[in-house]
Design a protein around this motif. Structure first.
Motif, mmCIF file in Angstrom:
data_model
loop_
_atom_site.group_PDB
_atom_site.id
_atom_site.type_symbol
_atom_site.label_atom_id
_atom_site.label_comp_id
_atom_site.label_asym_id
_atom_site.label_seq_id
_atom_site.Cartn_x
_atom_site.Cartn_y
_atom_site.Cartn_z
ATOM 1 N N GLY A 129 -65.607 14.746 5.182
ATOM 2 C CA GLY A 129 -66.061 14.409 6.901
ATOM 3 C C GLY A 129 -66.343 15.616 7.553
ATOM 4 O O GLY A 129 -65.909 16.517 7.566
ATOM 5 N N GLY A 130 -67.830 15.486 7.706
ATOM 6 C CA GLY A 130 -68.490 16.594 8.205
ATOM 7 C C GLY A 130 -68.568 17.846 7.555
ATOM 8 O O GLY A 130 -68.561 18.820 8.064
ATOM 9 N N GLY A 131 -68.682 17.571 6.224
ATOM 10 C CA GLY A 131 -68.512 18.881 5.170
ATOM 11 C C GLY A 131 -67.141 19.192 4.964
ATOM 12 O O GLY A 131 -67.152 20.178 4.007
ATOM 13 N N ARG A 132 -66.011 18.779 5.581
ATOM 14 C CA ARG A 132 -64.653 19.137 5.282
ATOM 15 C C ARG A 132 -64.029 18.175 4.474
ATOM 16 O O ARG A 132 -64.239 17.185 4.485
ATOM 17 N N VAL A 133 -63.107 18.755 3.790
ATOM 18 C CA VAL A 133 -61.903 18.097 3.103
ATOM 19 C C VAL A 133 -60.606 18.495 3.593
ATOM 20 O O VAL A 133 -60.372 19.560 3.387
ATOM 21 N N ASP A 134 -59.671 17.727 3.727
ATOM 22 C CA ASP A 134 -58.359 17.987 4.377
ATOM 23 C C ASP A 134 -57.355 17.025 3.712
ATOM 24 O O ASP A 134 -57.556 16.201 3.073
ATOM 25 N N ALA A 135 -56.071 17.511 3.904
ATOM 26 C CA ALA A 135 -54.806 16.750 3.215
ATOM 27 C C ALA A 135 -54.936 15.393 3.737
ATOM 28 O O ALA A 135 -54.639 14.373 2.759
ATOM 29 N N GLU A 136 -55.153 14.848 4.787
ATOM 30 C CA GLU A 136 -55.061 13.578 5.298
ATOM 31 C C GLU A 136 -56.114 12.734 4.541
ATOM 32 O O GLU A 136 -55.976 11.520 4.139
ATOM 33 N N MET A 137 -57.258 13.352 4.335
ATOM 34 C CA MET A 137 -58.318 12.404 3.553
ATOM 35 C C MET A 137 -58.183 12.224 2.268
ATOM 36 O O MET A 137 -58.153 11.339 1.639
ATOM 37 N N ILE A 138 -57.454 13.459 1.520
ATOM 38 C CA ILE A 138 -56.782 13.256 0.079
ATOM 39 C C ILE A 138 -56.010 12.171 0.036
ATOM 40 O O ILE A 138 -55.842 11.261 -0.841
ATOM 41 N N PHE A 139 -54.766 12.131 0.767
ATOM 42 C CA PHE A 139 -53.700 11.436 0.592
ATOM 43 C C PHE A 139 -53.670 10.095 0.892
ATOM 44 O O PHE A 139 -52.934 9.034 0.821
ATOM 45 N N ARG A 140 -54.878 9.573 1.750
ATOM 46 C CA ARG A 140 -55.191 8.379 1.807
ATOM 47 C C ARG A 140 -55.275 7.579 0.684
ATOM 48 O O ARG A 140 -55.240 6.508 0.551
ATOM 49 N N LEU A 141 -55.881 8.420 -0.549
ATOM 50 C CA LEU A 141 -56.148 7.586 -1.455
ATOM 51 C C LEU A 141 -55.196 7.822 -2.822
ATOM 52 O O LEU A 141 -55.234 7.302 -3.877
ATOM 53 N N VAL A 142 -54.112 8.698 -2.475
ATOM 54 C CA VAL A 142 -53.277 8.969 -3.328
ATOM 55 C C VAL A 142 -52.106 7.760 -3.450
ATOM 56 O O VAL A 142 -51.479 7.241 -2.225
ATOM 57 N N ASP A 143 -51.583 7.307 -4.459
ATOM 58 C CA ASP A 143 -50.482 6.380 -4.618
ATOM 59 C C ASP A 143 -49.545 6.594 -5.636
ATOM 60 O O ASP A 143 -49.613 7.643 -6.288
ATOM 61 N N GLY A 305 -81.912 29.404 15.202
ATOM 62 C CA GLY A 305 -82.600 27.949 15.160
ATOM 63 C C GLY A 305 -82.395 27.390 13.909
ATOM 64 O O GLY A 305 -83.008 26.172 13.624
ATOM 65 N N LEU A 306 -81.975 28.090 12.758
ATOM 66 C CA LEU A 306 -81.787 27.411 11.601
ATOM 67 C C LEU A 306 -80.611 26.520 11.505
ATOM 68 O O LEU A 306 -79.515 26.700 12.253
ATOM 69 N N GLU A 307 -80.481 25.332 10.441
ATOM 70 C CA GLU A 307 -79.302 24.652 10.668
ATOM 71 C C GLU A 307 -78.320 25.173 9.404
ATOM 72 O O GLU A 307 -78.931 25.250 8.243
ATOM 73 N N VAL A 308 -77.274 25.572 9.778
ATOM 74 C CA VAL A 308 -76.345 25.976 8.980
ATOM 75 C C VAL A 308 -75.742 24.937 8.257
ATOM 76 O O VAL A 308 -75.166 23.925 9.324
ATOM 77 N N VAL A 309 -75.677 24.448 6.876
ATOM 78 C CA VAL A 309 -75.119 23.175 6.467
ATOM 79 C C VAL A 309 -73.687 22.889 6.863
ATOM 80 O O VAL A 309 -72.867 23.799 6.901
ATOM 81 N N GLU A 310 -73.233 21.860 7.532
ATOM 82 C CA GLU A 310 -72.080 21.723 7.990
ATOM 83 C C GLU A 310 -70.951 21.889 6.880
ATOM 84 O O GLU A 310 -71.093 21.780 5.745
ATOM 85 N N PRO A 311 -69.663 22.404 7.457
ATOM 86 C CA PRO A 311 -69.237 22.353 8.750
ATOM 87 C C PRO A 311 -69.916 23.771 9.377
ATOM 88 O O PRO A 311 -69.605 24.773 8.667
ATOM 89 N N TRP A 312 -70.333 23.407 10.758
ATOM 90 C CA TRP A 312 -70.697 24.628 11.513
ATOM 91 C C TRP A 312 -70.234 24.133 12.817
ATOM 92 O O TRP A 312 -71.003 23.097 13.330
ATOM 93 N N PRO A 313 -69.848 25.022 13.654
ATOM 94 C CA PRO A 313 -69.179 26.357 13.334
ATOM 95 C C PRO A 313 -67.958 26.038 12.520
ATOM 96 O O PRO A 313 -67.335 24.985 12.616
ATOM 97 N N ARG A 314 -67.534 27.083 11.850
ATOM 98 C CA ARG A 314 -66.412 26.972 10.952
ATOM 99 C C ARG A 314 -65.570 28.290 11.187
ATOM 100 O O ARG A 314 -65.926 29.203 11.567
ATOM 101 N N SER A 315 -64.256 28.041 10.981
ATOM 102 C CA SER A 315 -63.186 29.144 11.236
ATOM 103 C C SER A 315 -63.155 30.031 10.001
ATOM 104 O O SER A 315 -63.663 29.685 8.878
ATOM 105 N N ARG A 316 -62.596 31.123 10.248
ATOM 106 C CA ARG A 316 -62.457 32.152 9.195
ATOM 107 C C ARG A 316 -61.788 31.619 7.835
ATOM 108 O O ARG A 316 -62.110 31.911 6.623
#
Length: 374
Positions: A129-143, A305-316
């Motif tokens: 989602g928006g270039g990100r993958v987090d625990a919530e996304m993953i565990f929606r599919l875990v059974d 003015g160039l587009e950094v591929v998402e996620p942007w901006p991103r944290s450290r």
């Protein structure tokens, strides 16, 4: 040696701005010399062969230090796919089991799991989602039939770095094996298998670790080693007996059970020298340097003015050594051609350019890239 001094270990660096470490990392000078010296040892008389177990054990120890593991849990492999296959092929799958992975992963971390379909194992893919993958996304599919969660620490296409500690902790709580493809992270950012709750990790040597092509390593958690049947079996897989002709099928009780025979000593020598360099410079210092350079690059691109591929901006914590970008109305290959003509080595993926600076690159080189794309 500090990071500034280490630049002299890459003789080409004064004539080329190399920023394709996410594709292929160059061998530093100590690694090249190590191959030459090992070749001499293997010449007449071939003295290195008499001490090869100690040579390989030293590499086990160095890699264990790099990822905060025990040497008994490190196996030398031929690359990332080899390491992943130790789990994919070796686990006692049952029809109806499933693996949860991430869509848009590099095929190395896709095919070993898809190939289990003929054993009745389902592959499930998380959509970033928006270039990100987090625990919530993953565990929606875990059974309750999920046996493995498999993802990359750093995504090869956009450089997003996942929160392994959070994902691994939830996998541990649910009794799901957590497998990590670390080829785009280890050597550039710190990896700690203990604090990140990793059960299985695999990485090739030839990118950020600056090692030889055709080498890599795997970490296998102590509780997992005895559960995996080695996909390849040789004399090195078994507990040694008093005589070569005294046969006994008893797999080694460490990760050595996955090393079926002698390993290329030329490659071991190069890999050892590269890992020594990473450890000598310090993984924490390298991470600070790599992130400073990549963030200077991504921020400079965005401000022009160039587009950094998402996620942007991103944290450290989400950042890595990889920066991917595009310019609206410009073909990516044409944008890379401008960089190439200016002495910059990068790579095109899909419709964007991917650059990946390492610790020996400089702020002046980053600014030269920004000047060229402007």
């Amino acid at each position: 040696m500090d990071l500034t001094e280490a630049r002299k270990l890459f003789p080409f660096a004064d004539s080329c701005i190399y920023m394709n470490h996410a594709g292929l990392g160059p061998l530093p000078e100590p690694s090249r010399v190590a191959v030459v010296e090992m070749a001499a040892r293997l010449s007449n008389p071939p003295t290195a062969i008499t001490v090869w177990p100690a040579i390989i054990d030293r590499l086990h120890s160095s890699l264990a230090t790099l990822v905060n593991a025990s040497p008994e849990n490190i196996a030398i492999t031929r690359g990332t796919a080899h390491g992943l296959s130790l789990l994919a092929v070796g686990l006692d799958w049952r029809a109806g089991d499933n693996v949860v992975g991430v869509d848009r992963e590099f095929p190395t971390n896709v095919y070993p799991w898809m190939a289990l379909a003929d054993r009745g194992v389902e592959s499930r893919w998380v959509k970033p989602g928006g270039g990100r993958v987090d625990a919530e996304m993953i565990f929606r599919l875990v059974d309750d039939r999920t046996r493995v969660v498999a993802l990359s620490h750093v995504e090869y296409w956009n450089g997003f770095r996942a929160d392994l500690a959070a994902i691994g902790a939830e996998c541990r709580r649910r009794g799901v094996i957590f497998s990590v493809d670390a080829i785009q992270s280890v050597g550039a950012v710190q990896v700690d298998v203990a604090s990140m709750n990793i059960d299985h990790l695999s990485a090739g040597a030839y990118k950020w670790l600056l090692g030889p092509v055709g080498m890599g390593f795997a970490y296998i958690h102590p509780d997992l080693i005895e559960r995996l049947r080695p996909p390849l079996v040789g004399w090195g897989t078994m507990v040694p007996t008093s005589s070569p002709s005294q046969y006994r099928v008893e797999f080694q009780h460490s990760a050595k059970r996955f090393e079926e025979s002698i390993i290329s000593l030329l490659d071991i020598a190069a890999f050892q020298a590269s890992v020594d360099l990473i450890l000598d410079l310090g993984p924490a210092a390298i991470e600070d340097r790599v992130l400073a350079l990549s963030q200077r690059l991504s921020g400079g691109l965005a401000s022009r003015g160039l587009e950094v591929v998402e996620p942007w901006p991103r944290s450290r914590t989400e950042a890595s050594g990889i920066v991917s970008f595009r310019r609206s109305g410009t073909v990516a290959a044409d944008l890379l051609a401008v960089l190439t003509a200016g002495g910059v080595e990068g790579r095109v993926h899909d419709d964007f350019v991917r650059l990946a600076p390492h610790f020996y690159n400089t702020e002046i080189e980053i600014d030269r890239v920004l000047e060229l794309v402007s």
